[in-house]
Design a protein around this motif. Sequence first.
Motif, PDB file in Angstrom:
ATOM      1  N   LEU A  74       6.556 -12.021  -5.112  1.00 27.63           N
ATOM      2  CA  LEU A  74       6.179 -13.182  -4.292  1.00 27.63           C
ATOM      3  C   LEU A  74       5.372 -12.796  -3.049  1.00 27.63           C
ATOM      4  O   LEU A  74       4.817 -13.665  -2.376  1.00 27.63           O
ATOM      5  CB  LEU A  74       7.437 -13.944  -3.849  1.00 27.63           C
ATOM      6  N   THR A  85       9.609  -8.481  -5.531  1.00 32.04           N
ATOM      7  CA  THR A  85      10.001  -9.822  -5.978  1.00 32.04           C
ATOM      8  C   THR A  85       8.850 -10.525  -6.697  1.00 32.04           C
ATOM      9  O   THR A  85       9.057 -11.542  -7.333  1.00 32.04           O
ATOM     10  CB  THR A  85      10.397 -10.720  -4.790  1.00 32.04           C
ATOM     11  N   PHE A 124      -7.303  -4.379   0.295  1.00 32.17           N
ATOM     12  CA  PHE A 124      -7.035  -5.791   0.572  1.00 32.17           C
ATOM     13  C   PHE A 124      -7.711  -6.125   1.899  1.00 32.17           C
ATOM     14  O   PHE A 124      -7.474  -5.449   2.900  1.00 32.17           O
ATOM     15  CB  PHE A 124      -5.528  -6.054   0.659  1.00 32.17           C
ATOM     16  N   LYS A 140       4.119   1.322  -1.091  1.00 29.06           N
ATOM     17  CA  LYS A 140       4.898   1.309  -2.344  1.00 29.06           C
ATOM     18  C   LYS A 140       4.071   1.775  -3.532  1.00 29.06           C
ATOM     19  O   LYS A 140       4.511   2.571  -4.332  1.00 29.06           O
ATOM     20  CB  LYS A 140       5.332  -0.138  -2.628  1.00 29.06           C
ATOM     21  N   TYR A 141       2.860   1.205  -3.655  1.00 27.43           N
ATOM     22  CA  TYR A 141       2.064   1.474  -4.854  1.00 27.43           C
ATOM     23  C   TYR A 141       1.088   2.621  -4.641  1.00 27.43           C
ATOM     24  O   TYR A 141       0.502   3.124  -5.589  1.00 27.43           O
ATOM     25  CB  TYR A 141       1.300   0.224  -5.287  1.00 27.43           C
ATOM     26  N   SER A 190       6.691  -2.670 -10.438  1.00 30.00           N
ATOM     27  CA  SER A 190       7.091  -3.608  -9.384  1.00 30.00           C
ATOM     28  C   SER A 190       8.611  -3.731  -9.322  1.00 30.00           C
ATOM     29  O   SER A 190       9.217  -3.663  -8.259  1.00 30.00           O
ATOM     30  CB  SER A 190       6.466  -4.983  -9.638  1.00 30.00           C
ATOM     31  N   ALA A 194       0.841  -1.205   0.000  1.00 32.16           N
ATOM     32  CA  ALA A 194       0.000   0.000   0.000  1.00 32.16           C
ATOM     33  C   ALA A 194       0.880   1.261   0.000  1.00 32.16           C
ATOM     34  O   ALA A 194       0.568   2.242  -0.672  1.00 32.16           O
ATOM     35  CB  ALA A 194      -0.929  -0.006   1.213  1.00 32.16           C
ATOM     36  N   ALA A 223       0.982  -6.960 -11.721  1.00 30.06           N
ATOM     37  CA  ALA A 223       0.004  -6.212 -12.511  1.00 30.06           C
ATOM     38  C   ALA A 223       0.739  -5.169 -13.355  1.00 30.06           C
ATOM     39  O   ALA A 223       0.387  -4.914 -14.495  1.00 30.06           O
ATOM     40  CB  ALA A 223      -1.009  -5.539 -11.595  1.00 30.06           C
TER      41      ALA A 223
HETATM   42  P1  ADP Z   1       5.649  -7.252  -5.715  1.00 30.26           P
HETATM   43  O1  ADP Z   1       6.881  -7.734  -5.066  1.00 30.26           O
HETATM   44  O2  ADP Z   1       5.773  -7.094  -7.200  1.00 30.26           O
HETATM   45  O3  ADP Z   1       5.056  -6.065  -5.042  1.00 30.26           O
HETATM   46  P2  ADP Z   1       3.324  -8.775  -4.744  1.00 30.26           P
HETATM   47  O4  ADP Z   1       3.075 -10.235  -4.824  1.00 30.26           O
HETATM   48  O5  ADP Z   1       3.394  -8.152  -3.405  1.00 30.26           O
HETATM   49  O6  ADP Z   1       4.651  -8.508  -5.582  1.00 30.26           O
HETATM   50  O7  ADP Z   1       2.199  -8.043  -5.584  1.00 30.26           O
HETATM   51  C1  ADP Z   1       1.891  -8.506  -6.889  1.00 30.26           C
HETATM   52  C2  ADP Z   1       1.514  -7.348  -7.797  1.00 30.26           C
HETATM   53  O8  ADP Z   1       0.260  -6.798  -7.371  1.00 30.26           O
HETATM   54  C3  ADP Z   1       2.468  -6.175  -7.778  1.00 30.26           C
HETATM   55  O9  ADP Z   1       3.508  -6.372  -8.696  1.00 30.26           O
HETATM   56  C4  ADP Z   1       1.570  -5.008  -8.155  1.00 30.26           C
HETATM   57  O10 ADP Z   1       1.501  -4.918  -9.560  1.00 30.26           O
HETATM   58  C5  ADP Z   1       0.218  -5.407  -7.630  1.00 30.26           C
HETATM   59  N1  ADP Z   1      -0.146  -4.738  -6.355  1.00 30.26           N
HETATM   60  C6  ADP Z   1      -0.081  -5.256  -5.113  1.00 30.26           C
HETATM   61  N2  ADP Z   1      -0.547  -4.392  -4.191  1.00 30.26           N
HETATM   62  C7  ADP Z   1      -0.929  -3.294  -4.865  1.00 30.26           C
HETATM   63  C8  ADP Z   1      -1.512  -2.029  -4.480  1.00 30.26           C
HETATM   64  N3  ADP Z   1      -1.777  -1.745  -3.201  1.00 30.26           N
HETATM   65  N4  ADP Z   1      -1.787  -1.140  -5.477  1.00 30.26           N
HETATM   66  C9  ADP Z   1      -1.517  -1.427  -6.767  1.00 30.26           C
HETATM   67  N5  ADP Z   1      -0.965  -2.592  -7.189  1.00 30.26           N
HETATM   68  C10 ADP Z   1      -0.673  -3.512  -6.256  1.00 30.26           C
END
Ligand code: ADP
Length: 267
Positions: free
Chosen positions: A230, A228, A258, A165-166, A222, A163, A217
Amino acid sequence: RVSIRAVSRIGRNAGGAAVLVFEDITHVEQASQMRRDFVANVSHELRTPLTALMGFIETLRGPARDDAAAAERFLNIMQDEAERMNRLVGDLMSLNRVEGDERVRPTEAVVLNDILDSTLRTLRSLAEEAGVTFEREFNGDPVYVMADADQLKQVFTNLIENAIKYGGTGERVTVRMTSSAREPALRAPGVRVQIVDYGPGIDPVHLPRITERFYRADDHRSRALGGTGLGLAIVKHIINRHRGRLRVQSTLGEGATFTVILPVQTV
Ligand code: ADP
């Protein structure tokens, strides 16, 4: 696609026709394909930073040998790449551990409020660096769950880190907890923890696969943020072990929510 294999030839019936017994081995083929995909993904994910490291070592031995400024720059990149590999190996080990534990029921009665507060404390400096403020929406009434405290902390850490990071700078991240005597998703007493961000969100086409290993996504974002791929796979396994549910809702441009639903321990 369905795969079948002949397991025995029974012989001939009265009309002289051969009878064969078939077995559906679709699941076996799928499992082995998944294993191959996983190994291919891990190899690729490790090789990319490794190739960069090897390239920079060569440059440092050759052209950049006497250029202190360039060397410093390259060493910084090398450190980032080494840290990326370290995170990947760490996450692979976590994933392996939680997969192994999945059938073992957690036996510790823990106070969920404390786990959330401890997670928020741990992530405070990361949030500050990103200009993110936490909005804590739960009171002091203790909610008990049967859990592995470290694993639950890992769940909330991964979700709140995402949350932050993105979610975008200058934004809030809301952490909300509500419990109910009859949680519809569990048909039992349960608690919902919601992690809400107000960032770009996730395109709904990605939602069904978002917890798969290495599924991203937004691949570029990412990787740029050091992910990672994962984190959510680990989250999903831990929640399964706790007999809980994970829900993800998102509207593009408005953020993502989430929701972790867990059975509560009534005391
Ligand atoms: P990563 O290490 O790439 O963050 P995650 O398994 O934690 O891997 O998340 C998978 C993907 O889900 C991320 O690469 C991102 O594209 C998407 N994602 C996860 N949480 C968020 C969020 N809060 N807002 C937008 N995209 C998200």
